[in-house]
Design an enzyme around this catalytic site. Structure first.
Site, PDB file in Angstrom:
ATOM      1  CG  HIS A  98      -1.873  -1.149   1.235  1.00  0.00           C
ATOM      2  ND1 HIS A  98      -3.207  -1.014   0.947  1.00  0.00           N
ATOM      3  CD2 HIS A  98      -1.678  -2.473   1.443  1.00  0.00           C
ATOM      4  CE1 HIS A  98      -3.806  -2.199   0.981  1.00  0.00           C
ATOM      5  NE2 HIS A  98      -2.881  -3.110   1.292  1.00  0.00           N
TER       6      HIS A  98
ATOM      7  CG  ASP B 286      -5.128   1.766   1.489  1.00  0.00           C
ATOM      8  OD1 ASP B 286      -5.968   0.937   1.095  1.00  0.00           O
ATOM      9  OD2 ASP B 286      -3.913   1.552   1.492  1.00  0.00           O
TER      10      ASP B 286
END
Ligand code: UDP
Length: 501
Positions: A30, A132
């Site tokens: 990520h 995210d």
């Protein structure tokens, strides 16, 4: 799911001072694409705050220059509390506990950052958030304080779309899997993916669903709903990869920005922004690195001494853990293939590795043709002329990095989106082989030979080279990802004027 009718065009190209806060799930897969995006946005004139947890920030600082720049600053929220998590809990419970822990310890510090209580100098207030796509609290809190939020899914379009089809699969009785079922049966009813996915290719969380009350269902539904909660969706992908899925998904979701492969777009922009970058870089540190581990550069010297396209590069990413039995089979298969191999193996990757008895055959074969290290500079390795194929777990970053390098892949996916990625690599993009679910030494040897030798290898290499070309074109001036990124910048800048877009 309802179809939407909104258009994806940006509403303004204003240069008013926009400030985007990017907040990221604590994990390598990520951090890498989201940090790339942060750098790109700041180079494009957008004030950018990159938010990570304290421990990830510390690890990142050892390789990367994280000093604040004119338009890029780094801030942290506390680490989620993992103490008290029962190691025996299944992954779903751990994931839920992790989300709850992040919510309880990070909400207040995150709110302070959003409301910019400690802003100095010319920094404007936060006008927009990029969160995210699996960080539940971050998206909800930004909504509560009224800041427009864009959702960044760090996995592939195809896996997100497969997850979004949960209801369809449940209605058809495909999920939960019946006790006895044919794993090779093609699943039906997914718009744009007809004839592609078999049961065994369904995303990992779906395959783990045991009942209609299962935690995994809650997780999948939660993640699916986040995709429609934001003002727009960002994917680290490029249009030529998913020409069928993209228009279908665009008709259900908020505007989609496909701006990948981000590591390539970053390179393209860095070339044009070389001067600016040089001025901002702290000497001795790499301004581009997003690695959370120490890279072993000695493997590059080893690669320098190998012939062209002779090496199988092997790694299973940052979280996958394999059994001793699987590890033994992979190792034998690689040695038996007779090909050279570079294996990046995290210390914690094999359960019970210390109990392994290494045979003379393995020892000799590895001494002659192998190199085993803990962590490599992967993009550099994949770009090396000596690498002939990539044995991968099909994490989305690794998949994109393999594509960009034009290296054929052998896929052994572990969980989640990796199941879908590996199927697309083999059946849709035809740039690799899907080894899914079996890794006995004979299969490993056979697939390595297929990817490295003769006509089959040539065919894979040719289509991998074509894919690399498409990826490169997408980030060049007038390429789709480059154009989409520019639209994204205008979109973000417009939030400075309107407060929403
Ligand atoms: N990676 C690396 N060195 C290694 C192994 C992996 O730099 O030895 C990087 C790789 O380049 C990729 C990331 O780790 O960017 C892994 O991300 P991915 O999405 O592929 O997998 P995951 O994090 O989900 O395991």
């Amino acid at each position: 799911m309802e179809k939407n009718t909104s258009s994806s065009s940006s509403s303004s190209s204003s240069s008013a001072a926009a400030h985007v806060l990017i907040i990221c799930f604590p994990g390598q897969g990520h951090v890498t694409p989201m940090l790339s995006l942060a750098k790109l946005l700041s180079f494009s004139g957008v004030f950018t705050t990159f938010v990570n947890t304290e421990s990830i920030h510390r690890r990142l600082s050892s390789s990367s220059d994280l000093t604040d720049r004119r338009r890029l600053r780094f801030r942290t929220v506390p680490d989620p509390l993992t103490g008290g998590v029962d190691e025996e809990l299944g992954f779903s419970s751990k994931f839920i506990n992790l989300q709850e822990s992040m919510r309880s310890c990070s909400t207040e510090p995150y709110k302070k950052l959003l409301l910019t209580e400690e802003l100095t100098g010319e920094w404007p207030p936060v006008t927009c958030v990029i969160a995210d796509g699996i960080l539940f609290y971050a998206i909800e809190v930004a909504g509560e304080v009224g800041i427009p939020t864009l959702v960044f899914r760090t996995s592939s379009l195809s896996s997100s779309w497969a997850y979004a089809s949960l209801r369809t699969f449940m209605d058809q009785g495909i999920i939960p899997f019946p006790e006895k079922c044919d794993m090779d049966e093609i699943v039906k009813g997914v718009e744009g993916m007809e004839g592609i996915l078999r049961r065994r290719d369904l995303p990992g969380f779906m395959k783990m669903v045991k009942s209609t009350e299962d935690n995994y269902i809650k997780i999948i539904n939660g993640i699916n709903s986040l995709l429609i909660n934001g003002k727009a969706l960002i994917f680290n992908s490029f249009d030529a990869l998913d020409p069928t899925l993209l228009p279908i998904m665009s008709s259900y979701y908020p505007p989609i920005f496909t701006i990948g492969p981000l590591h390539l777009l970053t390179k393209f922009f860095n070339i044009s922004n070389e001067k600016e970058q040089e001025q901002e870089k702290e000497p001795g540190k790499n301004s581009c690195s997003s690695s959370l581990r120490q890279e072993d550069h000695a493997c590059m010297t080893w690669l320098d001494n190998q012939p062209d396209k002779s090496v199988v590069y092997v790694t299973f990413g940052t979280v996958a853990v394999m059994s001793l039995e699987q590890f033994t089979e992979f190792w034998h298969g690689l040695v038996n293939s007779g090909h050279r191999f570079l294996w990046a193996m995290r210390e914690d990757m094999v359960k019970g590795k210390e109990e392994m008895e290494v045979t003379e055959e393995l020892e000799e074969g590895t001494k002659e043709r192998g190199c085993m290290v803990e962590w490599v500079p992967q993009e550099e390795v994949l770009a090396h002329r000596a690498v002939g194929c990539f044995l991968t777990h099909s994490g989305w970053n690794s998949t994109l990095e393999g594509m960009v390098a034009g290296v054929p892949m052998i896929c052994f996916p572990y969980f989640s989106d990796q199941m879908v990625n590996s199927r697309f690599v083999s059946e849709v993009w035809r740039i690799g082989l899907d080894m899914k679910d079996t890794c006995d030494r004979n299969t490993v040897e056979r697939m390595v030979r297929e990817a490295m030798e003769g006509e089959s290898a040539l065919e894979l290499r040719n289509s991998a080279a074509r894919m690399a070309d498409l990826a490169r074109k997408s980030v060049e001036k007038n390429g789709t990802s480059c154009a989409n990124f520019e639209r994204l910048v205008s979109y973000i800048k417009s939030t400075a004027l309107t407060g929403s877009s």
